[in-house]
Design a protein around this motif. Structure first.
Motif, short mmCIF file in Angstrom:
data_model
loop_
_atom_site.label_atom_id
_atom_site.label_comp_id
_atom_site.label_asym_id
_atom_site.label_seq_id
_atom_site.Cartn_x
_atom_site.Cartn_y
_atom_site.Cartn_z
N VAL A 1 -5.11 -9.95 46.03
CA VAL A 1 -5.10 -9.02 47.16
C VAL A 1 -3.93 -8.05 47.10
O VAL A 1 -3.89 -7.08 47.84
CB VAL A 1 -5.10 -9.77 48.52
CG1 VAL A 1 -6.39 -10.54 48.67
CG2 VAL A 1 -3.92 -10.68 48.65
N LYS A 2 -2.96 -8.35 46.24
CA LYS A 2 -1.84 -7.42 46.12
C LYS A 2 -2.20 -6.23 45.25
O LYS A 2 -1.51 -5.21 45.25
CB LYS A 2 -0.64 -8.12 45.48
CG LYS A 2 -0.02 -9.17 46.34
CD LYS A 2 1.31 -9.60 45.75
CE LYS A 2 1.81 -10.85 46.44
NZ LYS A 2 3.12 -11.22 45.95
N LEU A 3 -3.27 -6.39 44.46
CA LEU A 3 -3.64 -5.31 43.55
C LEU A 3 -4.38 -4.22 44.29
O LEU A 3 -5.02 -4.47 45.30
CB LEU A 3 -4.54 -5.86 42.44
CG LEU A 3 -4.05 -7.08 41.70
CD1 LEU A 3 -5.08 -7.52 40.69
CD2 LEU A 3 -2.74 -6.79 40.99
N ASP A 4 -4.31 -3.03 43.75
CA ASP A 4 -5.04 -1.92 44.35
C ASP A 4 -6.47 -1.92 43.83
O ASP A 4 -7.42 -2.10 44.55
CB ASP A 4 -4.32 -0.62 44.03
CG ASP A 4 -5.12 0.59 44.47
OD1 ASP A 4 -5.21 1.56 43.70
OD2 ASP A 4 -5.67 0.55 45.58
N LYS A 5 -6.59 -1.73 42.51
CA LYS A 5 -7.92 -1.76 41.90
C LYS A 5 -7.87 -2.71 40.72
O LYS A 5 -6.81 -3.09 40.25
CB LYS A 5 -8.30 -0.36 41.44
CG LYS A 5 -8.44 0.62 42.57
CD LYS A 5 -9.17 1.88 42.10
CE LYS A 5 -9.55 2.76 43.26
NZ LYS A 5 -8.47 3.19 44.12
N THR A 6 -9.06 -3.12 40.25
CA THR A 6 -9.09 -4.06 39.14
C THR A 6 -9.74 -3.38 37.94
O THR A 6 -10.68 -2.62 38.07
CB THR A 6 -9.90 -5.30 39.53
OG1 THR A 6 -11.19 -4.89 39.97
CG2 THR A 6 -9.21 -6.07 40.63
N PHE B 1 -2.78 -0.47 51.81
CA PHE B 1 -2.02 -1.10 52.89
C PHE B 1 -0.64 -1.53 52.40
O PHE B 1 -0.04 -2.46 52.92
CB PHE B 1 -2.78 -2.27 53.52
CG PHE B 1 -3.27 -3.31 52.54
CD1 PHE B 1 -4.50 -3.16 51.91
CD2 PHE B 1 -2.52 -4.44 52.27
CE1 PHE B 1 -4.97 -4.11 51.03
CE2 PHE B 1 -2.97 -5.40 51.38
CZ PHE B 1 -4.20 -5.24 50.76
N GLY B 2 -0.15 -0.79 51.41
CA GLY B 2 1.18 -1.07 50.88
C GLY B 2 2.24 -0.26 51.60
O GLY B 2 1.95 0.44 52.57
N PRO B 3 3.48 -0.29 51.11
CA PRO B 3 4.58 0.37 51.81
C PRO B 3 4.48 1.89 51.86
O PRO B 3 5.09 2.51 52.70
CB PRO B 3 5.82 -0.07 51.02
CG PRO B 3 5.31 -0.50 49.70
CD PRO B 3 3.94 -1.03 49.91
#
Lengths: 293, 1072, 141
Positions: free
Chosen positions: B99-104, B279-281
């Motif tokens: 879930v910390k990743l943006d895309k895979t 939804f990151g900083p």
């Protein structure tokens, strides 16, 4: 505290000022420092081939004589000597067979028992005196002086004999802070100055001096502080020669750490031997108001 | 912010009068004075209750430690088979690192979008108990009967009351560095990890909480409670799966030359992911840490801490080449003017579609420089200068970038040693859990009954983790297979509403502030009430919360509702929850409709209150119009024949059969050769542990022959197939006879083969030019004469225009065979000509280093546009001497090397017979003959067609460890329908109106699930009409949309319903 | 086409005890050169690489490929044994020792790199002693 001291060849000739200032500091600290008896050239570079034991002889002999004089610690001012002595010491500890061979070979000397600890003067000041003690004794803080610490190679590499972290050393930074100076960090602080190429490849060394100093100047440094006599020569003398090779390049003064401590502690500046330098170090001290004389 | 009224002065937790000491000092005073006054009344009561302390016990079947993607997949697989799962995670939510990743990579799917549905599915599964903020303390017992001690930390928030509204975090005065955002932002002492967290319960970080009580004062549902205390739980299970994941190496103690922690603009790759994340900083914008400006140039340094025998870890972290390529291509696509360079040693783009992804990144303008930088330094403007040697041009260069990203090593979780000790399983030298035997049992840990899944066994990407997790699920079921199963949920009987007039209930959601702050929910409610057939309409804070669902059930009964509409978010989020709620109220779940007034309205029209309100009113009216025409739908039930057909008897097929048998399920292995064993029969040994192939195959064959649950049909091929999931009938050709078999699910394990090199590198023209397989067969049979100069040429027929993909195993195979030849003939000189050295698996990098050092193999890197040339002796081309001309890309010169043995590492393609099989099974195959899975990342073993699964090299070439993990995974997947015994199809299936159908077959083409066939028309058998298989139809509606005659209607979305919706949406009157 | 243009040593008459250059070097320094995967870190960190004809990683490659002309390169004499390469090498190869081994192969054949016959008075008086000792130690057999 009484400390046994190994000078090495250069400290008695072209780096007399380093020795004098160091002795003055010990005097001020109230410790005794005495030159060891019957020392010989350390050999300067540690042997890098596995089968070469001959080149350890000279170094080992010094360590034996330290033991003979009933001491366990030996302090040195020259980075090269320190590195060489430490490396041989380590080799003797790691390969007892080699030690046995050398002990047997040097039949006229006593056997080395492996008890000696080799210290660089900076280590001594950091670990056994403590920079905070020095800080308390500071009479002329080096306020306003922006100094770049320069370590060179021998203090930090190889890692087994380093006196501080090989990539991010802080010993000189801590010392400068204790003396009240501003520290300028520089990525070239751990790069080689040119070493012995100063004899046959002068221009290479001038190039090095220019690169290292330029970086320092770009970041606002007024001066460089270092500990090795060869580094001093390469950055100072060859650096001044580089002024002719590069446009708009002015070599900034180079100080030994012992000279800066001596000045900060308010000791007699004669011990610093500033006249031996190529780029006048006194000018900057006067300009910053550190130095009244 | 609503504040509670404290006139009554009663403590809501304890129901006792409040003492005056309830009201603490202002938070600032507490921080200043560093005091926390003790609340006498509550403390006394809490201590008393603690003394009564009873340990909670849970009886379950499988315990899963770690709820990342691997843990979740394993949990779902086990629970779907009917067994009870307890899954724990030491953070306050599930989701793990994914879930910390943006895309895979390589699909560039949004990571949270693929993970969140699994998270929701897990939280709602009737067989899964989720305990977050918990860790394992000790384990005792034996497989089938373990007792595990768990310590669950209290969140100090009641999970039944918390609505996830965020009021508490807004007032909390404490700010700490946020580990979820990889230290790039701060969070409060009361927090939720990320917005889509499951369970959506706020957590109080006890260590940093100062006890000011501000959160308690503003919490409307009164969810903050100090009575919610930490507890010890004893879980009794039969098997344990460990899936505790990984951490990312921070180069602060080692590899300091890259300036991490010292220079502002040097970050790790995971920190960069947080920057890319919406939804990151920085809300998805790439910004420099030093000045928050868009960087003009970014550099990536690969292998920081990996592949390092000093100051790092000796292994390869396997995923960094791909994630750096992904991050770089995403950043470049979003901002084409940024200059991007990746500094690498080898680009390990080994997986399915990876090489093509890498090629695409280069086309986008991402620069790749082969050179590992020596050090970096910061300039006065905070940009970073990198010093490196471009080994392919030979020049020493410096490059200045605005931002530097370090692709640091994947490290085992710091807690591993402790967890290992608690469970009694061993950890290897690098800190990853040790498997029982790398090449034969990679999922089994060093203790029976405890299994490993995911990165805990070694770094790997998401598809490999998910496959292994399914495999762990299969193995975990073995010790508990005879326990009672619980399939599905029990609901009260459905009420027949077919004769009733529509009585619609509409529930409008505030979604906290997400909807209510951007449109007038009151007005929407008022307008909706006015519509005919609406018997009830109300708005509430969170319709998905437990008490709201309770209200829906109560209101349905009270008002006799027979249609329910929820106006809230997307059906993907909570659709299933609401449908279950309807069923719990005795209504058919298809009498439900959702109006998306959040994603489709408040989220995109957040700047126009009036317009958003009007649109919401329109959307709800449209749903009401449809709801009038909703019908109860039935889900057809199918029985599942309890047997699996495994096509292919190589290692993958055999391992799948054994895994199924261990779960108590019968299988048939169909192998076209006269013996089992597959490709390994012709090979000598397997890397990286040099195990002889006999030692791998023979024990498996022995096990299979002894096992009564496995039927082996050797020398057989599948000739005909009919049926669908659970009900297959096949005809098998064995010599001249044909045998009929029945089975419920199918696993395809047909493997791969080397391509026909067709004269490439003069193959076939000289007896001393062999492929790797031919070499190994000769070595195995001692049939090779001593060579003086051996030259391996890798990537023959790979990564070129004809076949742009990487064969994944070639590098490992060539290293292994180089070692074999050097061992057998120490005087031979061995050269290895390669393009990239892709030894990425566990222990493979170390094996590679070992072979180079101990066997003195000389590696020569050649460029893709200057392939080696094989020159034969003109006078004796068949047996004479050979010269190889190769361009050494690193020395930049051409070399000519003599050879008396040339070994070509040929690319691979799908097994023979793939064409026929794919048509029989109605499954897709790519241009290289490898089967195409339904989802590259999270469903690598499933086909879109239900009931058929794949594993091993049939999916894509892979080494033995990955094949076995996949085989056991496929067994788990194939076992789910069988374990459930009966299967329910979709309710919203399509139905053909036979009279209107022309039999053109357009719908057959449109169907992605192979659910439509043409069959003879019942009224005129000469004519063909379409027929939908309800077992396979997923209700996507593509056929209904494609049909030119409108001869297919989709239930729940038929033409009448859609037309009515459109009319109501556009015209207010029509909606009445 | 070789990058080495100097002709300091007659490599054709060079007799190696172990036959192959790499074996000779490995015996002298104990480092396994085959572990090198040509990452370029050593060359990038070397302070003198810009003046060298072969960069340190190329030197290693030449030794592995048994190209004796590496003994004629400027590189091995420009190396000042500053240890930067050895400290950073991800394969834990001590390149400093490899350079020394290459120098020793030549020096032990009684071939001196430095024939310092004249030192000016100024040089004698100003250049630190240790530089001289270092020079002789490194360049004279």
């Amino acid at each position: 505290m009484k400390l046994l001291y190994y000078p090495g060849c250069t400290l008695k000739t072209s780096a007399k000022n380093l020795e004098k200032s160091a002795f003055a500091i010990m005097d001020a600290l109230g410790h005794e420092i005495a030159e060891m008896e019957d020392w010989n050239c350390c050999g300067v570079v540690s042997s890098l081939t596995d089968d070469d034991l001959m080149h350890h002889l000279a170094t080992l002999r010094n360590l034996i004589h330290v033991e003979d004089q009933g001491e366990e610690k030996i302090v040195t001012l020259c980075d090269m000597c320190c590195n060489t002595l430490k490396q041989t010491n380590l080799r003797m500890k790691e390969k007892p067979d080699d030690l046995e061979t050398l002990n047997l070979f040097m039949d006229r000397e006593n056997d080395y028992k492996g008890t000696v600890k080799v210290l660089h003067f900076l280590e001594f000041l950091r670990d056994e005196v403590g920079f905070s003690v020095l800080k308390k004794m500071v009479k002329n803080p080096l306020k306003g002086m922006k100094i770049m610490p320069y370590y060179g190679c021998m203090l930090l590499r190889p890692r087994e004999v380093a006196i501080d972290d090989a990539e991010e050393p802080t010993i000189m930074k801590d010392l400068l802070k204790a003396l009240g100076a501003d520290v300028i960090d520089n990525p070239f602080k751990i790069e080689c100055c040119g070493s012995y190429h100063t004899i046959e490849e002068k221009n290479l060394v001038s190039n090095r001096a220019n690169k290292i100093t330029n970086f320092a100047i770009e970041r606002g440094a007024d001066a460089i502080m270092l500990s090795c006599p060869l580094c001093r020569f390469n950055l100072d003398v060859r650096g001044k020669e580089a002024e002719k090779m590069y446009n708009n390049y002015k070599q900034i003064p180079v100080y030994y750490y012992s000279q800066l401590i001596a000045v900060a502690l308010g000791l007699d500046p004669k011990c610093c031997g500033f006249e031996d330098h190529a780029v006048d170090p006194v000018l900057l001290l006067k300009k910053k108001g550190v130095f009244e004389k | 912010m609503p504040l509670k009224s404290y006139d009554k002065k009663i403590d809501h937790d304890l129901g006792i009068p409040l003492q005056d000491d309830y009201f603490y000092d202002e938070p600032e005073e507490i921080i200043e004075n560093k005091t926390m006054p003790e609340l006498e009344s509550t403390v006394k009561l809490v201590t008393e209750r603690a003394k009564m302390g009873k340990k909670r016990t849970i009886q379950a079947d499988v315990l899963i430690i770690g709820a990342g993607i691997s843990g979740m997949q394993a949990a779902l697989d086990v629970a779907d088979k009917g067994y009870k799962v307890v899954i724990i995670d030491k953070t306050s939510t599930i989701g793990g690192a994914m879930v910390k990743l943006d895309k895979t990579f390589p699909t560039n799917d949004c990571s949270i979008c693929t993970a969140a549905p699994k998270m929701v599915e897990l939280s709602r599964h009737p067989n899964i108990e989720l305990i977050t903020y918990a860790d394992v303390n000790s384990l005792e017992g034996k497989p089938g009967d373990f007792k595990v001690n768990i310590w669950r930390k209290s969140k100090y928030v009641d999970p039944d009351k918390c609505t996830g509204c965020d009021d508490c975090a807004e007032v909390c005065p404490v700010e700490i560095v946020n580990p979820f955002d990889e230290k790039l932002s701060t969070r409060k002492a009361i927090y939720i990890e990320f917005p889509q967290a499951v369970p959506i319960v706020y957590t109080i970080d006890y260590e940093n909480c100062i006890g000011c009580g501000s959160c308690d004062r503003v919490c409307e549902p009164e969810a903050i409670t100090f009575l919610e205390k930490s507890e010890e739980i004893e879980v009794s299970v039969g098997a344990v799966i460990v899936a505790t994941g990984f951490e990312v190496f921070e180069p602060v103690e080692m590899r300091k030359e890259y300036g991490y922690g010292k220079y502002d603009n040097v970050i790790t790759a995971l920190q960069f992911e947080r920057l890319l994340s919406s939804f990151g900083p920085t809300e998805g914008k790439v910004r420099r840490p030093s000045d928050a400006k868009l960087p003009k140039s970014i550099g990536w340094i690969q292998c920081v801490g990996s592949r390092s025998e000093q100051l790092g870890f000796p292994y390869c972290s396997r995923v960094c080449c791909m994630y750096a390529t992904k991050e770089a291509s995403i950043a470049k696509e979003a901002n084409p003017e940024i200059d991007i360079t990746i500094y690498y040693m080898d680009i390990r783009a080994y997986g399915k579609d990876f090489q093509q992804y890498y090629d695409h990144a280069k086309e986008l303008g991402v620069k790749y420089v082969r050179g590992r930088p020596s050090s970096v330094y910061e300039n006065p403007d905070k940009s970073i200068t990198i010093k490196y040697k471009d080994t392919l041009t030979g020049k020493i260069e410096e490059n200045t970038v605005d931002m530097l990203v370090l692709s640091t090593a994947i490290m085992p979780n710091k807690d591993n040693k402790r967890v290992g000790k608690a469970l009694g399983i061993e950890v290897d030298d690098n800190g990853f859990f040790k498997q029982d035997s790398l090449l034969t049992d990679p999922i089994q840990s060093t203790k029976k009954g405890i299994f490993l899944a995911g990165c805990i066994q070694g770094p790997k990407d998401i598809p490999d983790s998910v496959s292994m997790a399914s495999g762990a699920a299969a193995k975990a079921v073995a010790p508990i297979k005879n326990r009672k199963k619980h399939i599905g949920k029990n609901f009260p009987p459905e009420r027949d509403v077919s004769h009733e007039k529509p009585r619609i209930g509409v529930f409008i959601c505030h979604c906290g502030k997400n909807i209510a702050n951007y449109l007038d929910v009151e007005k929407v409610t008022e307008e909706t009430k006015k519509l005919p057939n609406v018997e009830f309409c109300d708005h509430m804070m969170f319709v998905c919360s437990e008490d709201s669902c309770k209200k829906i059930k109560e209101t349905s009964k009270e008002k006799g509702l027979n249609r329910v509409i929820v106006a809230a978010c997307s059906p993907r989020t909570h659709g299933g929850l609401f449908q279950d709620t309807l069923m719990e109220a005795g209504l058919n779940k298809y009498l439900f409709e959702m109006a998306n007034i959040r994603n489709h309205c408040s989220w995109v029209h957040s700047d126009n209150w009036d317009a958003a309100t009007k649109k919401a009113i329109d959307l709800v009216r449209s749903s009401v119009a449809k709801a009038r025409h909703l019908q109860a739908l039935s889900e057809e039930e199918f029985s599942i024949y309890p047997k699996t057909l495994i096509i292919g008897g190589g290692v993958s097929g055999m391992k799948a059969a054994i895994a199924l048998a261990d779960m108590g399920i019968k299988s048939i292995i169909l192998e076209k050769e006269p013996e089992l064993g597959g490709r390994l029969k012709n090979l000598h040994s397997m890397f990286p542990s040099d195990t002889k192939t006999e030692d791998i195959i023979n024990p498996l064959i022995k096990k299979i022959n002894k096992n009564k649950k496995i039927t082996v049909m050797a020398g057989s091929e599948l000739d005909e197939l009919e049926g669908y999931i659970g009900n297959y009938k096949g005809k098998v050709k064995q010599k001249d006879k044909k045998k009929e078999i029945e089975f419920g699910t199918i696993i395809v394990a047909t493997g791969f083969k080397e391509i026909d090199l067709k004269g490439k590198y003069q193959y076939g023209k000289n007896t001393n030019i062999l492929t790797q397989t031919e070499l190994e067969t000769k070595l195995k049979n001692n049939d090779l004469k001593e060579p003086k100069n051996v030259i391996f040429i890798n990537c023959a027929g790979a990564m070129d225009e004809e076949r742009p993909y990487c064969c994944r195993v070639g590098c490992g195979v060539s290293i292994k065979n180089a070692k074999l030849i050097s061992q057998k003939y120490p005087k031979s000189k061995v050269y290895l000509l390669y393009r990239d050295m892709r030894v990425f698996g566990k222990e493979e990098e170390e094996y590679y280093a070992d072979v180079l050092k101990n066997y003195h193999v000389i590696t020569i890197r050649y460029p893709s546009d200057k392939k080696p040339e094989v020159i034969l002796d003109k006078k004796n081309p068949k047996n004479g001497s050979i010269q190889i001309k190769v361009y050494d890309d690193i020395l930049n010169e051409e070399m000519t090397l003599p050879a008396d043995l040339v070994v070509l590492t040929a690319n691979t393609e799908g097994g023979a017979g793939t064409e026929k099989l794919k048509n029989m099974l109605k499954v897709p195959v790519d241009s290289a003959g490898f089967f195409i899975e339904t989802h590259a990342k999270i469903k690598p073993l499933d086909f879109s067609t239900s009931g058929v699964y794949m594993c091993g090299a049939a999916h894509y070439p892979k080494n033995l460890v990955d094949s076995i993990a996949q085989a056991e995974g496929a067994a788990s997947r194939a076992a789910i329908p069988i374990a459930q015994e009966r299967m329910k199809g979709e309710g919203i299936v399509s139905e053909v109106i036979e009279d209107k159908c022309r039999g053109c077959g357009t719908c057959v083409e449109a169907c992605a699930y192979s659910a439509i066939d043409l069959i003879p028309y019942s009224k005129d058998t000469a004519k063909m009409v379409a027929s939908v298989n309800r077992a396979l139809c997923k209700g996507c509606g593509s056929c209904a949309a494609a049909c030119l005659n409108s001869a297919i209607e989709q239930k729940g979305y038929d033409s009448k319903q859609i037309n009515v919706m459109i009319a109501a949406l556009l015209d207010e009157e029509a909606g009445k | 086409m070789s990058k080495v243009t100097e002709k300091f040593v007659d490599i054709n008459s060079m007799n190696l005890k172990k036959g192959e250059l790499v074996k000779e070097v490995e015996e002298l320094c104990g480092e396994n050169l085959f572990g090198c995967y040509q990452c370029g870190t050593c060359s990038a960190g070397c302070p003198y690489v810009e003046d060298m004809d072969l960069s340190p990683d190329e030197v290693i490659r030449y030794v592995i490929l048994d190209r004796k002309e590496v003994l004629n390169s400027k590189t091995i004499w420009l190396c000042s044994a500053c240890f930067t390469c050895a400290e950073r090498c991800p394969r834990d190869i001590n390149i400093t020792k490899i350079m020394e081994a290459l120098r020793q192969i030549i020096l032990r054949k009684n071939i001196d790199k430095t024939k310092l016959t004249k030192i000016t008075k100024e040089e004698k008086e100003t250049i630190p002693q240790l530089a001289f000792v270092c020079l002789f130690r490194k360049n004279v057999g």
